[in-house]
Each structure stands twice: as C-alpha cells, then as structure tokens.
Design a protein around this motif. Structure first.
Motif, PDB file in Angstrom:
ATOM      1  N   THR A  64      -6.902   6.990  -8.091  1.00 35.52           N
ATOM      2  CA  THR A  64      -6.214   7.012  -7.043  1.00 35.52           C
ATOM      3  C   THR A  64      -5.039   7.063  -6.849  1.00 35.52           C
ATOM      4  O   THR A  64      -4.211   7.735  -5.959  1.00 35.52           O
ATOM      5  N   GLN A  65      -4.283   6.750  -8.089  1.00 33.47           N
ATOM      6  CA  GLN A  65      -2.922   6.505  -8.147  1.00 33.47           C
ATOM      7  C   GLN A  65      -2.540   8.308  -8.311  1.00 33.47           C
ATOM      8  O   GLN A  65      -1.141   8.710  -7.920  1.00 33.47           O
ATOM      9  N   ALA A  66      -3.283   9.071  -9.128  1.00 38.44           N
ATOM     10  CA  ALA A  66      -3.078  10.514  -9.487  1.00 38.44           C
ATOM     11  C   ALA A  66      -3.090  11.160  -7.798  1.00 38.44           C
ATOM     12  O   ALA A  66      -2.324  11.899  -7.603  1.00 38.44           O
ATOM     13  N   ALA A  67      -3.995  10.707  -7.243  1.00 36.56           N
ATOM     14  CA  ALA A  67      -4.218  11.242  -5.886  1.00 36.56           C
ATOM     15  C   ALA A  67      -3.195  11.305  -4.883  1.00 36.56           C
ATOM     16  O   ALA A  67      -2.990  12.111  -4.223  1.00 36.56           O
ATOM     17  N   GLN A  72       0.367  12.911   1.521  1.00 29.20           N
ATOM     18  CA  GLN A  72       1.586  12.717   2.359  1.00 29.20           C
ATOM     19  C   GLN A  72       1.568  11.395   2.812  1.00 29.20           C
ATOM     20  O   GLN A  72       2.552  10.714   3.262  1.00 29.20           O
ATOM     21  N   ALA A  73       0.440  10.680   3.109  1.00 26.50           N
ATOM     22  CA  ALA A  73       0.285   9.322   3.784  1.00 26.50           C
ATOM     23  C   ALA A  73       1.039   8.419   2.585  1.00 26.50           C
ATOM     24  O   ALA A  73       1.712   7.108   3.069  1.00 26.50           O
ATOM     25  N   TYR A  74       1.170   8.789   1.435  1.00 29.89           N
ATOM     26  CA  TYR A  74       1.796   8.067   0.458  1.00 29.89           C
ATOM     27  C   TYR A  74       3.320   8.843   0.289  1.00 29.89           C
ATOM     28  O   TYR A  74       3.603   9.521  -0.779  1.00 29.89           O
ATOM     29  N   HIS A 174       2.753   3.786  -5.136  1.00 33.50           N
ATOM     30  CA  HIS A 174       1.379   4.226  -4.864  1.00 33.50           C
ATOM     31  C   HIS A 174       0.900   3.475  -3.748  1.00 33.50           C
ATOM     32  O   HIS A 174      -0.424   3.093  -3.957  1.00 33.50           O
ATOM     33  N   SER A 175       1.486   3.259  -2.821  1.00 37.80           N
ATOM     34  CA  SER A 175       1.088   2.560  -1.409  1.00 37.80           C
ATOM     35  C   SER A 175       1.295   3.300  -0.415  1.00 37.80           C
ATOM     36  O   SER A 175       2.135   4.004  -0.155  1.00 37.80           O
ATOM     37  N   ASP A 176       0.428   3.392   0.458  1.00 41.94           N
ATOM     38  CA  ASP A 176       0.558   4.137   1.786  1.00 41.94           C
ATOM     39  C   ASP A 176       1.178   3.180   2.909  1.00 41.94           C
ATOM     40  O   ASP A 176       1.332   3.721   4.111  1.00 41.94           O
TER      41      ASP A 176
END
Length: 204
Positions: A64-67, A72-74, A174-176
């Motif tokens: 998840t963090q890698a993605a 661009q949402a993050y 790592h948050s949107d």
C-alpha cells in the motif's frame, strides 16, 4: 466369422483402454511423487523469517505504501516518488526492532511501522527554508471555532507541542488526506473543543 471379428475388435479396444489407464495411473503417481518432493511452506518455519536490512525490498509487505509513491491522490508521497524508502526512513535501529520475528507470510501488521520515526532532520535536510514561521505566516489552514488562526510552524512552545509534534505528524506521506486535514485532525486530538486558546478547557 462375424463373431470372431467382433471379439477381436473388442479385445483390441480393451487392450487400448487398459494401456490408457496404465499411462494415466503412471502420470498421477509421478505427479504425486513430485509434489511430495517439493518443499512445503510453513508460516512458522525459521527459513521463512524475514531479516531486515537497508537493502531489503520493502514492497514485499508494504504494498500500500509502495503504491502511494505513484498515486497522485497521495500528493505528498507522489511528489517524492524519485526518492527510495531509505531516503526518509533512516531510523535503522527502529526498523530492525519493528521487523523482529517477522516472517514472509506475516503481512497483517505491515500497515504502519509504529516503532519507527522519520525525524525532522530528515525533512529539513531538503525543506529547511520551506517550513519556517516566516514562510507560512499567511497560512490560514488552522482556524478554530472562535476564528483564532494559528501559524502551523509557529505553535506556542508547550511541552506537548514540543514532544508530540514533528513534521510527519502533519505531513503524512502515505495518506491521501491533505496536509490541512491531517494537521486539523492532529490539533483536535488535544483541542477537542476546537478552541486553540490555552486555559479555556482545563482551568486550574
């Protein structure tokens, strides 16, 4: 003659069926033998233990963090996509501790590395001039219910502010959520009445 020919045909057919069944049984036996020879995967086996190192592939568990690095949402993370994980996660002792007794099958706890930290010095090594009180003097992201506006980089010097708030407290890579949302949520975790002025709730 007709009966003899019929018997011959039936005999040949029976022989063909028998040969086919024998071949099928042999193939199945070989497959089962191959499966039994293959190494079994035991989630508790010591050979599956993960040993962390700075060269380890973080994406094996932290997908998840890698993605988020290319999503661009993050916004924060995507804007730092050219950096590798270890550029920010420099807390090697914390990372070693967080990965103790971890196996390759144990990915349920890979959401957050709570035992590690990204120090302010890491952020300020690149952003020393971006996040000063002067640079954000006009920022109005933090406004309480009374209309009091606080400069996020010029907070009153209190023990809780100094001990609990770091760059990554608001700038969650790592948050949107936006920085404004994260920062406001952090403030409200203590200023639960949405009033930033001191001594309005806990009066002595």
């Amino acid at each position: 003659m007709k009966k003899k020919g019929l018997l011959t045909a039936l005999t040949i057919a029976a022989i063909c069926v028998a040969i086919a069944l024998a071949g099928f049984a042999t193939a199945c036996s070989a497959q089962q033998a191959g499966e039994s020879d293959a190494p079994s995967v035991d989630s508790g086996a010591s050979s599956d233990a993960f040993v962390w190192s700075p060269e380890a592939d973080c994406t094996m568990c932290h997908a998840t963090q890698a993605a988020s690095r290319t999503n661009q949402a993050y916004q924060l993370c995507a804007s730092h996509s050219e950096l590798d994980c270890m550029a920010c996660h420099t807390d090697q002792s914390g990372l070693e501790e967080a990965h103790q007794d971890v196996t390759l099958q144990d990915t349920d706890g890979a959401k957050k590395l709570k035992k590690t930290s990204v120090g302010d010095d890491v952020c300020l090594s690149c952003h020393a001039n971006d996040y000063t009180a002067e640079a954000t003097a006009d920022v109005t992201a933090l406004v309480d219910s009374n209309g009091t506006t606080v400069n996020p980089h010029d907070l009153p010097a209190t023990p809780k502010h100094e001990q609990n708030i770091t760059c990554s407290s608001c700038h969650d890579m790592h948050s949107d959520s936006s920085v404004e949302e994260t920062a406001t949520s952090l403030c409200l975790s203590c200023h639960h009445k949405n009033v930033y002025e001191c001594n309005t709730c806990h009066k002595s």
